[in-house]
Design a protein around this motif. Structure first.
Motif, PDB file in Angstrom:
ATOM      1  N   ALA A 191       0.847  -1.192   0.000  1.00 31.73           N
ATOM      2  CA  ALA A 191       0.000   0.000   0.000  1.00 31.73           C
ATOM      3  C   ALA A 191       0.879   1.238   0.000  1.00 31.73           C
ATOM      4  N   ASN A 193       0.408   5.525   0.435  1.00 30.82           N
ATOM      5  CA  ASN A 193      -0.462   6.661   0.766  1.00 30.82           C
ATOM      6  C   ASN A 193      -1.895   6.215   1.062  1.00 30.82           C
ATOM      7  N   GLN A 195      -3.551   3.644  -0.075  1.00 32.73           N
ATOM      8  CA  GLN A 195      -4.238   2.960  -1.170  1.00 32.73           C
ATOM      9  C   GLN A 195      -3.401   1.780  -1.649  1.00 32.73           C
ATOM     10  N   PRO A 196      -4.050   0.781  -2.313  1.00 31.75           N
ATOM     11  CA  PRO A 196      -3.250  -0.318  -2.872  1.00 31.75           C
ATOM     12  C   PRO A 196      -2.135   0.219  -3.759  1.00 31.75           C
TER      13      PRO A 196
END
Length: 252
Positions: A191, A193, A195-196
């Motif tokens: 991940a 930030n 997100q993924p």
């Protein structure tokens, strides 16, 4: 006079580019290897092995974290994984281990993890700050059980960066010793930030070795191999760029 790290990195990048042909000279290579070993030993003597790289507040995360190297591998196997949302991706941890592992992305996300906001320093002279979350590498190595003769880890990647190479040095790979492998900030990041991990930054998983320059942070990770040495891999220098003249120990 105070010299900034950015200036030093920029100068290093220029020197690497300007001296690439010279660095292929066997005598120069032997001299560089000896100097690199001295640098590594000196840094290990004066810097605590578990000292952390600087971490930053969220307000300092770079709005546009630069991506370089491979940003969208065209390898058919990797493109198939992308199309399938990485459902079939598995990370192998093998080589000189007692209990080889094969982890799905969901299984990797279930491992002991760490989140850190750190600066990525590129040898080209630029830096960006990002927030990374990933599985800590050390506990995974303990789970696999390193054999006594294991001294290095090799990160094998999905991207072919030099399709014209015919000597086994076409795929991206990197390696570190066990000191850096077990460092608290060495993680298998899935991940970025919050997100993924995006494809351009190495999806589904890249290694983060925060006390090393950016080319050591291998993207598109497929396999981690424990080895006694790396002389038999690629051109024998321990990494894709090292095979092309960069130093193996890239500590900062």
């Amino acid at each position: 006079m105070t010299v900034s790290r950015r200036l030093l990195l920029g100068a290093t990048g220029l020197l690497l580019g300007a001296c690439d042909r010279l660095s292929m000279n066997p005598g120069v290579q032997r001299g560089l290897a000896a100097a690199e070993g001295l640098t590594r030993r000196a840094q290990r003597l004066v810097v605590n092995r578990t000292a952390l790289a600087q971490e930053f507040p969220e307000a300092q995360i770079s709005r546009d974290f630069r991506a370089n190297g491979s940003i969208g591998p065209s390898d058919p196997e990797y493109r198939a994984l992308v199309r399938g949302g990485f459902a079939d991706w598995r990370l192998a941890i093998d080589g000189l281990v007692e209990r080889p592992l094969s982890l799905s992305l969901a299984e990797l996300r279930a491992q002991p993890s760490r989140t850190q906001i750190t600066r990525h320093d590129c040898v080209e002279g630029w830096s960006s700050i990002g927030k990374w979350t990933g599985a800590r590498l050390g506990p995974l190595l303990d789970r696999a059980g390193l054999k006594p003769e294991a001294r290095y880890l090799v990160f094998h990647c999905a991207d072919t960066l030099d399709p014209n190479a015919t000597d086994g040095a076409n795929k991206y790979y990197e390696s570190v010793d066990l000191i850096d492998a077990y460092h608290p900030q060495t993680i298998l990041a899935y991940a970025m930030n919050g997100q993924p991990l995006p494809v351009k930054h190495g999806a589904p998983c890249r290694v983060r070795i925060e006390r090393q320059l950016g080319y050591k942070h291998a993207k598109y990770l497929m396999r981690i191999e424990a080895v006694a040495d790396y002389a038999h891999l690629g051109r024998g220098k321990g990494g894709f760029w090292e095979d092309r003249g960069y130093e193996w120990y890239a500590g900062i």
